[in-house]
Design a protein around this motif. Structure first.
Motif, PDB file in Angstrom:
ATOM      1  N   ASP A 170     -31.297  37.561  18.689  1.00  0.00           N
ATOM      2  CA  ASP A 170     -30.630  37.591  19.982  1.00  0.00           C
ATOM      3  C   ASP A 170     -30.984  38.876  20.716  1.00  0.00           C
ATOM      4  N   VAL A 171     -30.979  38.794  22.023  1.00  0.00           N
ATOM      5  CA  VAL A 171     -31.150  39.989  22.852  1.00  0.00           C
ATOM      6  C   VAL A 171     -29.778  40.651  22.973  1.00  0.00           C
ATOM      7  N   LEU A 172     -29.627  41.815  22.373  1.00  0.00           N
ATOM      8  CA  LEU A 172     -28.334  42.497  22.345  1.00  0.00           C
ATOM      9  C   LEU A 172     -28.149  43.442  23.526  1.00  0.00           C
ATOM     10  N   SER A 183     -31.645  41.595  17.690  1.00  0.00           N
ATOM     11  CA  SER A 183     -31.388  41.310  16.276  1.00  0.00           C
ATOM     12  C   SER A 183     -32.561  40.512  15.728  1.00  0.00           C
ATOM     13  N   TRP A 184     -32.780  40.604  14.402  1.00  0.00           N
ATOM     14  CA  TRP A 184     -33.897  39.936  13.735  1.00  0.00           C
ATOM     15  C   TRP A 184     -33.381  39.135  12.549  1.00  0.00           C
ATOM     16  N   SER A 195     -31.334  42.144  10.737  1.00  0.00           N
ATOM     17  CA  SER A 195     -31.613  43.543  11.030  1.00  0.00           C
ATOM     18  C   SER A 195     -31.595  43.731  12.543  1.00  0.00           C
ATOM     19  N   ARG A 196     -31.874  44.949  12.988  1.00  0.00           N
ATOM     20  CA  ARG A 196     -31.729  45.267  14.407  1.00  0.00           C
ATOM     21  C   ARG A 196     -32.861  46.201  14.813  1.00  0.00           C
ATOM     22  N   VAL A 212     -39.344  53.175  18.309  1.00  0.00           N
ATOM     23  CA  VAL A 212     -38.847  51.928  17.716  1.00  0.00           C
ATOM     24  C   VAL A 212     -37.968  52.287  16.526  1.00  0.00           C
ATOM     25  N   THR A 213     -36.728  51.836  16.550  1.00  0.00           N
ATOM     26  CA  THR A 213     -35.773  52.075  15.472  1.00  0.00           C
ATOM     27  C   THR A 213     -35.396  50.730  14.863  1.00  0.00           C
ATOM     28  N   HIS A 214     -35.685  50.561  13.572  1.00  0.00           N
ATOM     29  CA  HIS A 214     -35.375  49.294  12.899  1.00  0.00           C
ATOM     30  C   HIS A 214     -34.308  49.564  11.845  1.00  0.00           C
ATOM     31  N   GLU A 215     -33.143  48.977  12.038  1.00  0.00           N
ATOM     32  CA  GLU A 215     -31.962  49.278  11.217  1.00  0.00           C
ATOM     33  C   GLU A 215     -31.506  48.072  10.408  1.00  0.00           C
TER      34      GLU A 215
END
Length: 255
Positions: A170-172, A183-184, A195-196, A212-215
């Protein structure tokens, strides 16, 4: 010590503040917006309650870009229990210390992976490249398809004509040309929470800094995977914007 405990008692006396602590206990590391969404009151009122909790050392905060994450700090509660409730129950105190360590470790897990690159371009062009299906097909090897409105679905679609979606979400948040948060979900592992990924685009004179921050990655293997994937994808993006063509290798074949 007495004054510190007075602040703790004052903080715990209010049901709203106890509710905020409950929410952080369930899901540590929430933003102000996330906490406000659970309460029928203004941001200013929630901020005031959080300030009381911070003053009592029951909540600590960590900056993540423009946002501030709030974390439950159980130490003052441990001290109260040690003084009045379980002074002689050392095993329980050791268990509480373990909770504290886990809370501290959770704080260091966010963000899970960060990659920064500098591109000779403009924020508008970088935003367009990240959100245009044809361009993502060139530098990513998949088409990223969406209308990129908050709440919309986005899909990572193969180029082989099968229409197969490998990742979706989703586009947050979407603030063109500055910030995009998605979200992924892994199609092959639907039981794993999403993940985000956050893209922050900043202008520096004639260049752009893209972060790019992948959380919220599920495990160490996932961290290693994105650690290999993002540098290759973003190198391809940089090459496309600066030279007009991508690198001679596909991202997934790069070491």
């Amino acid at each position: 010590m007495q004054s510190d405990l007075n602040a703790v008692f004052k903080a715990l006396a209010d049901p709203t503040r106890r509710y905020l602590l409950d929410q952080l206990h369930e899901d540590n590391g929430q933003t102000l917006n996330e906490l406000c969404a659970r309460l029928d009151m203004t941001r200013q009122t929630v901020t005031q309650h959080l300030s009381v909790l911070e003053a009592a050392n029951l909540v600590s905060t960590v900056r993540r870009g423009r946002e501030k994450l709030h974390y439950l700090n159980p130490v003052p509660l441990h001290e109260m229990q040690e003084r009045w409730v379980d002074k002689f129950e050392r095993p329980r105190l050791r268990a509480l210390s373990a909770v504290k360590r886990r809370a501290e470790e959770a704080m260091t897990d966010k963000p899970s992976y960060v990659y920064v690159t500098y591109i000779e371009s403009t924020p508008e062009k970088v935003w367009h490249a990240l959100t245009d299906a044809e361009l993502t097909g060139q530098f990513w090897g998949h088409r990223n398809e969406s209308d990129w409105q908050v709440g919309s679905r986005w899909e990572h679609v193969r180029l082989d004509g099968s229409g197969t979606v490998d990742v979706y979400g989703d586009v947050l948040e979407a603030v063109p040309p500055k910030r995009l948060v998605t979200s992924w979900y892994d199609v092959g592992n639907p039981e794993i929470p999403p993940s985000r990924a956050t893209y922050d685009i900043e202008q520096y004179d004639a260049i752009v800094r893209l972060t790019v921050t992948h959380e919220d990655l599920p495990d160490e293997q996932a961290k290693r995977d994105v650690g290999r994937g993002w540098p290759a994808v973003l190198a391809n993006l940089k090459s496309l914007l600066e030279t007009g063509h991508v690198l001679p290798q596909q991202p997934w074949t790069m070491p």
